[in-house]
Design an enzyme around this catalytic site. Sequence first.
Site, PDB file in Angstrom:
ATOM      1  N   ASN A 136      12.074  33.382  38.422  1.00  0.00           N
ATOM      2  CA  ASN A 136      11.574  32.501  37.352  1.00  0.00           C
ATOM      3  C   ASN A 136      10.102  32.121  37.579  1.00  0.00           C
ATOM      4  O   ASN A 136       9.592  31.192  36.982  1.00  0.00           O
ATOM      5  CB  ASN A 136      12.433  31.236  37.242  1.00  0.00           C
ATOM      6  CG  ASN A 136      12.465  30.434  38.541  1.00  0.00           C
ATOM      7  OD1 ASN A 136      11.787  30.797  39.508  1.00  0.00           O
ATOM      8  ND2 ASN A 136      13.219  29.365  38.570  1.00  0.00           N
ATOM      9  N   HIS A 138       8.866  31.142  40.537  1.00  0.00           N
ATOM     10  CA  HIS A 138       8.624  30.126  41.571  1.00  0.00           C
ATOM     11  C   HIS A 138       7.933  30.726  42.794  1.00  0.00           C
ATOM     12  O   HIS A 138       8.059  31.908  43.083  1.00  0.00           O
ATOM     13  CB  HIS A 138       9.895  29.337  41.922  1.00  0.00           C
ATOM     14  CG  HIS A 138      10.945  30.041  42.715  1.00  0.00           C
ATOM     15  ND1 HIS A 138      12.291  29.945  42.433  1.00  0.00           N
ATOM     16  CD2 HIS A 138      10.872  30.826  43.808  1.00  0.00           C
ATOM     17  CE1 HIS A 138      12.979  30.638  43.316  1.00  0.00           C
ATOM     18  NE2 HIS A 138      12.147  31.189  44.155  1.00  0.00           N
ATOM     19  N   GLU A 143       9.733  25.126  41.562  1.00  0.00           N
ATOM     20  CA  GLU A 143      10.401  25.611  40.364  1.00  0.00           C
ATOM     21  C   GLU A 143       9.546  25.313  39.129  1.00  0.00           C
ATOM     22  O   GLU A 143       8.670  24.440  39.168  1.00  0.00           O
ATOM     23  CB  GLU A 143      11.750  24.890  40.230  1.00  0.00           C
ATOM     24  CG  GLU A 143      12.718  25.154  41.376  1.00  0.00           C
ATOM     25  CD  GLU A 143      13.416  26.506  41.263  1.00  0.00           C
ATOM     26  OE1 GLU A 143      12.789  27.497  40.848  1.00  0.00           O
ATOM     27  OE2 GLU A 143      14.609  26.562  41.625  1.00  0.00           O
TER      28      GLU A 143
HETATM   29  C1  GLP Z   1      13.610  32.225  47.438  1.00  0.00           C
HETATM   30  C2  GLP Z   1      12.467  31.667  48.300  1.00  0.00           C
HETATM   31  C3  GLP Z   1      11.124  32.171  47.838  1.00  0.00           C
HETATM   32  C4  GLP Z   1      11.187  33.661  47.587  1.00  0.00           C
HETATM   33  C5  GLP Z   1      12.111  33.922  46.437  1.00  0.00           C
HETATM   34  C6  GLP Z   1      12.221  35.387  46.048  1.00  0.00           C
HETATM   35  O1  GLP Z   1      14.104  31.351  46.496  1.00  0.00           O
HETATM   36  N1  GLP Z   1      12.451  30.253  48.361  1.00  0.00           N
HETATM   37  O2  GLP Z   1      10.141  31.838  48.786  1.00  0.00           O
HETATM   38  O3  GLP Z   1       9.914  34.171  47.305  1.00  0.00           O
HETATM   39  O4  GLP Z   1      13.393  33.433  46.763  1.00  0.00           O
HETATM   40  O5  GLP Z   1      13.177  36.024  46.814  1.00  0.00           O
HETATM   41  P1  GLP Z   1      13.373  37.568  46.899  1.00  0.00           P
HETATM   42  O6  GLP Z   1      12.261  38.067  47.718  1.00  0.00           O
HETATM   43  O7  GLP Z   1      14.694  37.728  47.578  1.00  0.00           O
HETATM   44  O8  GLP Z   1      13.359  38.098  45.505  1.00  0.00           O
END
Ligand code: GLP
Length: 242
Positions: A136, A138, A143
């Site tokens: 989303n 973030h 968020e």
């Molecule tokens: C989590 C972490 C983030 C990360 C995001 C994406 O929620 N808090 O810091 O960048 O997920 O994760 P992924 O790399 O598994 O797509």
Amino acid sequence: MRIVRTKDYDDMSRKAGDIIAAQVILNPASVLGLATGSTPLGTYKRLIKRCDKGDVDFAGVHSVNLDEYVGLGPTSDQSYRYFMNENLFSHVNIDIKNTNVPDGLAKDAEEECARYEEVMRALGGIDLQLLGLGPNGHIGFNEPADAFARETHKVALTESTIKANRRFFNKEDDVPRFAYTMGIGSIMRAQRILLIVSGEQKAEILKAAVCGPITPQVPASVLQLHPCVTLVADKAALSALD
Ligand code: GLP
């Protein structure tokens, strides 16, 4: 923003790992801001490999992680402290005392957030901050919101993040509802930022972050205002930008 386009996930990981390695080679006392999630796993593997070969020395490095789930401690295998120990810290010669992750078991949320900001301040700030991109938009656990948060704070996770991170837990009810995260301000104070993104499922949100309006509804869009961001992304993630 400098964009480095890579063939695939492995190529992204190699290049991102090498950028972090270069940072540590140039400044062995670097303060690294680190991230969790699936995306940085390959980057950490690359760093471990380069440390094994003797190319990079982590003895003088300090680290600060972006975030942690509220309620999870270091022995919980879903905590970000556990993730970092397992996937990086226990495989390189960093002094574990020099690694920092917010304390998910802290009794007082406000005190913990203030303590974490002080840790970053006392280290003199972050030299290179590694970031992944949430589905989303973030960054850390910042968020989509009505305003950009300045400092480390406690945040309620959105339904979309709870669902996205459900894959790491036995059931959805086990996913913590709150987390501590560095604020957008804490992230933006880093000297350099390295954003890594992989896969077609991130293509639209990456386009919004890189070319869309700068809005707290897409937290990563604030990176357009940072003077030194390198985006390392694979072809699939960049497909909507082409
Ligand atoms: C989590 C972490 C983030 C990360 C995001 C994406 O929620 N808090 O810091 O960048 O997920 O994760 P992924 O790399 O598994 O797509």
